[in-house]
Design a protein around this motif. Structure first.
Motif, short mmCIF file in Angstrom:
data_model
loop_
_atom_site.label_atom_id
_atom_site.label_comp_id
_atom_site.label_asym_id
_atom_site.label_seq_id
_atom_site.Cartn_x
_atom_site.Cartn_y
_atom_site.Cartn_z
N ALA A 85 0.86 -1.19 0.00
CA ALA A 85 0.00 0.00 0.00
C ALA A 85 0.89 1.23 0.00
O ALA A 85 2.02 1.19 0.49
CB ALA A 85 -0.89 -0.01 1.24
N PRO A 86 0.42 2.35 -0.56
CA PRO A 86 1.24 3.56 -0.62
C PRO A 86 1.77 3.99 0.75
O PRO A 86 2.91 4.43 0.87
CB PRO A 86 0.30 4.61 -1.21
CG PRO A 86 -0.72 3.83 -1.97
CD PRO A 86 -0.86 2.52 -1.24
N GLN A 87 0.95 3.84 1.78
CA GLN A 87 1.39 4.24 3.12
C GLN A 87 2.50 3.32 3.62
O GLN A 87 3.47 3.75 4.23
CB GLN A 87 0.22 4.24 4.10
CG GLN A 87 -0.80 5.31 3.77
CD GLN A 87 -2.21 4.86 4.10
OE1 GLN A 87 -2.48 3.68 4.19
NE2 GLN A 87 -3.10 5.82 4.24
N THR A 88 2.37 2.03 3.32
CA THR A 88 3.38 1.06 3.74
C THR A 88 4.68 1.31 2.99
O THR A 88 5.76 1.26 3.57
CB THR A 88 2.89 -0.38 3.49
OG1 THR A 88 1.63 -0.55 4.14
CG2 THR A 88 3.87 -1.39 4.01
N ALA A 89 4.58 1.58 1.70
CA ALA A 89 5.77 1.86 0.90
C ALA A 89 6.48 3.10 1.42
O ALA A 89 7.71 3.14 1.52
CB ALA A 89 5.40 2.03 -0.57
N ALA A 90 5.71 4.11 1.78
CA ALA A 90 6.31 5.34 2.32
C ALA A 90 7.00 5.06 3.64
O ALA A 90 8.09 5.58 3.91
CB ALA A 90 5.24 6.42 2.48
N ALA A 91 6.39 4.21 4.46
CA ALA A 91 7.00 3.85 5.74
C ALA A 91 8.31 3.10 5.53
O ALA A 91 9.30 3.33 6.23
CB ALA A 91 6.03 3.03 6.58
N VAL A 92 8.33 2.21 4.55
CA VAL A 92 9.53 1.45 4.24
C VAL A 92 10.64 2.40 3.76
O VAL A 92 11.79 2.31 4.18
CB VAL A 92 9.25 0.36 3.18
CG1 VAL A 92 10.54 -0.25 2.65
CG2 VAL A 92 8.34 -0.71 3.77
N ILE A 93 10.28 3.33 2.90
CA ILE A 93 11.25 4.30 2.38
C ILE A 93 11.80 5.15 3.51
O ILE A 93 13.01 5.40 3.61
CB ILE A 93 10.62 5.16 1.27
CG1 ILE A 93 10.36 4.29 0.03
CG2 ILE A 93 11.50 6.35 0.92
CD1 ILE A 93 9.51 4.95 -1.03
#
Length: 68
Positions: free
Chosen positions: A3-11
């Motif tokens: 999910a976009p939020q998860t990807a942002a958290a990973v980044i």
């Protein structure tokens, strides 16, 4: 797919880890620099001591060991 939020958290997490690694390397580099300075100072001290030993031994050459 993340999910976009998860990807942002990973980044964000990866960026934080990269900063932490960079800071760690900077600290290590500082410690190596300090250690290098200490080694250079010890090297100079060893050279001075060796010079003194040579001067003392040179001064003793030719003297009667019983009078030294």
């Amino acid at each position: 797919m993340l999910a976009p939020q998860t990807a942002a958290a990973v980044i964000d997490t990866q960026a934080a880890l990269r900063r932490e690694v960079r800071e760690g390397f900077a600290k290590i580099n500082g410690r190596f620099d300090a250690l290098e300075g200490k080694i250079e100072a010890l090297d100079k001290k060893i050279d001075r001591n060796q010079t003194q030993i040579i001067e003392l031994l040179t001064a003793l050459v030719g003297r009667d060991p019983g009078t030294a």
